[in-house]
Scaffold this motif. Structure first.
Motif, mmCIF file in Angstrom:
data_model
loop_
_atom_site.group_PDB
_atom_site.id
_atom_site.type_symbol
_atom_site.label_atom_id
_atom_site.label_comp_id
_atom_site.label_asym_id
_atom_site.label_seq_id
_atom_site.Cartn_x
_atom_site.Cartn_y
_atom_site.Cartn_z
ATOM 1 N N MET A 79 0.822 -1.143 0.088
ATOM 2 C CA MET A 79 0.026 0.032 0.066
ATOM 3 C C MET A 79 0.332 1.034 0.041
ATOM 4 O O MET A 79 1.803 1.095 0.273
ATOM 5 C CB MET A 79 -0.987 -0.330 1.353
ATOM 6 N N ASN A 80 0.202 2.436 -0.680
ATOM 7 C CA ASN A 80 0.793 3.579 -0.622
ATOM 8 C C ASN A 80 0.300 4.600 0.015
ATOM 9 O O ASN A 80 -0.996 4.040 -0.080
ATOM 10 C CB ASN A 80 1.148 4.441 -2.068
ATOM 11 N N LEU A 81 -0.053 5.572 0.440
ATOM 12 C CA LEU A 81 0.010 6.811 1.354
ATOM 13 C C LEU A 81 -0.202 7.919 0.373
ATOM 14 O O LEU A 81 0.837 8.316 0.939
ATOM 15 C CB LEU A 81 0.304 6.999 2.431
ATOM 16 N N VAL A 82 -0.933 9.078 -0.213
ATOM 17 C CA VAL A 82 -0.832 9.315 -0.573
ATOM 18 C C VAL A 82 -1.021 10.560 0.254
ATOM 19 O O VAL A 82 -2.826 11.023 0.191
ATOM 20 C CB VAL A 82 -1.486 10.004 -2.209
ATOM 21 N N LEU A 83 -0.478 11.917 -0.026
ATOM 22 C CA LEU A 83 -0.627 12.791 0.948
ATOM 23 C C LEU A 83 -0.431 14.104 0.080
ATOM 24 O O LEU A 83 0.108 14.989 -0.057
ATOM 25 C CB LEU A 83 0.246 13.148 2.323
ATOM 26 N N GLN A 84 -1.917 15.362 0.607
ATOM 27 C CA GLN A 84 -2.103 16.191 -0.391
ATOM 28 C C GLN A 84 -2.976 17.041 0.301
ATOM 29 O O GLN A 84 -4.298 17.330 0.739
ATOM 30 C CB GLN A 84 -2.463 16.279 -1.732
ATOM 31 N N GLY A 85 -2.724 18.650 0.334
ATOM 32 C CA GLY A 85 -2.974 20.225 0.914
ATOM 33 C C GLY A 85 -2.948 21.007 0.316
ATOM 34 O O GLY A 85 -1.374 21.258 -0.223
ATOM 35 N N SER A 144 -2.832 13.207 -8.028
ATOM 36 C CA SER A 144 -2.007 12.459 -7.369
ATOM 37 C C SER A 144 -1.823 11.388 -6.735
ATOM 38 O O SER A 144 -1.107 10.791 -7.053
ATOM 39 C CB SER A 144 -1.738 13.827 -6.169
ATOM 40 N N VAL A 145 -2.919 11.057 -6.708
ATOM 41 C CA VAL A 145 -3.186 9.611 -6.070
ATOM 42 C C VAL A 145 -3.525 8.840 -7.170
ATOM 43 O O VAL A 145 -2.582 7.635 -6.627
ATOM 44 C CB VAL A 145 -4.883 9.599 -6.016
ATOM 45 N N LEU A 146 -3.672 8.860 -8.353
ATOM 46 C CA LEU A 146 -2.317 7.935 -9.289
ATOM 47 C C LEU A 146 -1.448 7.819 -10.424
ATOM 48 O O LEU A 146 -1.195 8.049 -10.836
ATOM 49 C CB LEU A 146 -4.317 7.793 -9.945
ATOM 50 N N ALA A 147 -1.058 8.990 -9.471
ATOM 51 C CA ALA A 147 0.111 9.654 -9.514
ATOM 52 C C ALA A 147 1.456 8.371 -10.514
ATOM 53 O O ALA A 147 1.800 7.270 -9.306
ATOM 54 C CB ALA A 147 0.747 10.310 -9.159
ATOM 55 N N ALA A 165 -4.730 19.220 9.693
ATOM 56 C CA ALA A 165 -3.254 19.491 9.039
ATOM 57 C C ALA A 165 -3.689 20.206 7.712
ATOM 58 O O ALA A 165 -3.800 21.254 7.096
ATOM 59 C CB ALA A 165 -2.341 18.964 8.854
ATOM 60 N N GLY A 166 -5.812 19.633 7.730
ATOM 61 C CA GLY A 166 -5.731 20.369 6.160
ATOM 62 C C GLY A 166 -5.645 19.471 5.381
ATOM 63 O O GLY A 166 -5.293 20.530 3.627
ATOM 64 N N VAL A 167 -5.644 18.559 5.295
ATOM 65 C CA VAL A 167 -4.341 17.454 3.938
ATOM 66 C C VAL A 167 -5.103 16.537 3.806
ATOM 67 O O VAL A 167 -6.212 16.029 4.865
ATOM 68 C CB VAL A 167 -3.697 16.789 4.623
ATOM 69 N N ASP A 168 -5.555 16.002 2.509
ATOM 70 C CA ASP A 168 -6.478 14.936 2.269
ATOM 71 C C ASP A 168 -5.412 13.740 1.929
ATOM 72 O O ASP A 168 -4.682 13.582 1.632
ATOM 73 C CB ASP A 168 -6.976 14.674 0.838
ATOM 74 N N ALA A 169 -5.971 13.064 2.724
ATOM 75 C CA ALA A 169 -4.494 11.543 2.743
ATOM 76 C C ALA A 169 -5.755 10.350 2.608
ATOM 77 O O ALA A 169 -6.342 9.722 2.523
ATOM 78 C CB ALA A 169 -4.898 10.602 4.527
ATOM 79 N N THR A 170 -4.644 9.521 1.419
ATOM 80 C CA THR A 170 -5.589 8.543 0.199
ATOM 81 C C THR A 170 -4.970 7.636 0.434
ATOM 82 O O THR A 170 -3.667 6.840 0.626
ATOM 83 C CB THR A 170 -5.744 8.698 -0.551
ATOM 84 N N PHE A 171 -4.966 5.846 1.090
ATOM 85 C CA PHE A 171 -4.540 4.900 1.243
ATOM 86 C C PHE A 171 -4.627 4.383 0.334
ATOM 87 O O PHE A 171 -6.044 3.844 -0.498
ATOM 88 C CB PHE A 171 -4.302 4.271 2.610
ATOM 89 N N ILE A 172 -4.510 3.886 -0.631
ATOM 90 C CA ILE A 172 -4.240 2.635 -2.347
ATOM 91 C C ILE A 172 -3.120 1.622 -2.697
ATOM 92 O O ILE A 172 -1.960 1.810 -2.295
ATOM 93 C CB ILE A 172 -4.815 3.831 -3.387
ATOM 94 N N ALA A 173 -3.607 0.688 -3.429
ATOM 95 C CA ALA A 173 -2.872 -0.174 -3.707
ATOM 96 C C ALA A 173 -1.197 0.107 -4.504
ATOM 97 O O ALA A 173 -1.822 1.266 -5.665
ATOM 98 C CB ALA A 173 -3.241 -1.569 -4.270
ATOM 99 N N ALA A 174 -0.201 -0.527 -4.169
ATOM 100 C CA ALA A 174 0.736 0.984 -5.357
ATOM 101 C C ALA A 174 0.537 0.001 -7.027
ATOM 102 O O ALA A 174 0.465 -1.239 -6.369
ATOM 103 C CB ALA A 174 1.987 -0.020 -4.710
ATOM 104 N N GLY A 175 1.113 1.158 -7.598
ATOM 105 C CA GLY A 175 1.415 0.562 -9.049
ATOM 106 C C GLY A 175 -0.092 1.151 -8.908
ATOM 107 O O GLY A 175 0.325 0.727 -10.817
ATOM 108 N N ARG A 176 -1.041 2.197 -8.852
ATOM 109 C CA ARG A 176 -2.537 1.675 -9.727
ATOM 110 C C ARG A 176 -2.083 3.201 -10.185
ATOM 111 O O ARG A 176 -1.779 4.409 -9.825
ATOM 112 C CB ARG A 176 -3.619 2.263 -8.711
#
Length: 282
Positions: free
Chosen positions: A3-9, A279-282, A59-70
């Motif tokens: 799993m990866n975690l994408v953080l963005q805000g 960013s989630v799918l980068a 912190a005003g951040v979106d956090a997404t756990f997503i399977a690696a490689g998507r």
């Protein structure tokens, strides 16, 4: 599964993002932009997810756990709700404002979006309140009040460049979806038809209502036309009537959504624009 975690805000510093990401003990951290990080090979237990979610929201951040490689290459279609998703307003509430009835209609809209009121019933009740309104009010809403959600154009440009098709499916009205389809170059649009007689709204919808079931059927139908499975669709929405079409998608995105929708979506964007999905799918 790795799993990866994408953080963005939009206002988050790399340091703040890194501190939140550290809670998931990543093997590697990759900077995606000034305001986005991908933490790779992370822990994704329930406790870790809860700790990350709490720190990110504060912190005003979106956090997404997503399977690696998507990536976008995994998908063939992006399907979007219109009101409060692709655009910032609820069109029916703004139309009602022309009748001096916005509070009454908005209250019904909110109840429906929270899942407290069946959508078809709510739409019938709301549209009935518009009876007698000059149809020119629709153009005023489009020209004066309708705005695209942040990141909408950047998101659409990227998904089109990646070869994905686009669908706008709405419990709103064709007056708006048709104009957005032409303006944004969307492939398919489907919505309700307001009945107009002698230049005035009758307070009725022509034909069947585009409710949650019809939204789901539309996504499935467009996927079939494209020769792909709904698992190859990204579906974006904000209200309870979007949940059924989101449930058949390969990736569901809750945008500025009601809690019931966020709880069941794969991705929740509360602070980023619609282009946060890139960013989630980068």
């Amino acid at each position: 599964m790795t799993m990866n975690l994408v953080l963005q805000g939009p206002g988050a510093s790399p340091e703040r993002l890194g501190a939140i990401g550290a809670l998931a003990k990543p093997a590697r951290v990759h900077r995606l932009s000034a305001h986005a990080l991908r933490c790779e090979d992370v822990g994704a237990t329930a406790d870790v997810r809860a700790a990350v979610a709490a720190a990110a929201f504060e912190a005003g951040v979106d956090a997404t756990f997503i399977a690696a490689g998507r990536s976008l290459a995994d998908f063939r279609l992006v399907a979007m709700d219109m009101d409060s998703t692709l655009i910032t307003i609820e069109c029916i509430d703004e139309i009602a404002d022309m009748q001096g009835l916005k509070p009454q209609v908005a209250e019904i809209t909110e109840a429906a979006m929270r899942g407290e009121l069946e959508f078809s019933e709510s739409l019938t009740r709301r549209v009935a309140l518009l009876a007698g309104l000059d149809a020119a009010a629709l153009a005023r809403v489009y020209e004066e009040r309708l705005r695209l959600s942040p990141g909408a154009e950047a998101m659409l440009a990227a998904v089109k460049a990646a070869g994905l098709r686009t669908l706008l499916v709405s419990g709103g009205f064709t007056f708006f979806t048709e104009r957005l389809q032409a303006r944004l170059g969307l492939d398919v649009a489907h919505a309700n038809v307001l009945e107009v007689v002698e230049g005035r709204l009758t307070g009725r919808v022509v034909g069947g209502i585009v409710d949650a079931e019809e939204k789901m059927r539309t996504v499935a139908r467009v996927c079939q036309d494209l020769g792909c499975d709904p698992a190859q669709a990204i579906v974006m929405g904000d209200g309870a009537n979007d949940l059924k079409m989101m449930s058949i998608a390969g990736l569901s995105v809750a945008f500025r959504a009601k809690p019931v929708v966020q709880a069941r979506a794969d991705v929740a964007l509360n602070f980023s624009g619609l282009d946060g999905i890139l960013s989630v799918l980068a």
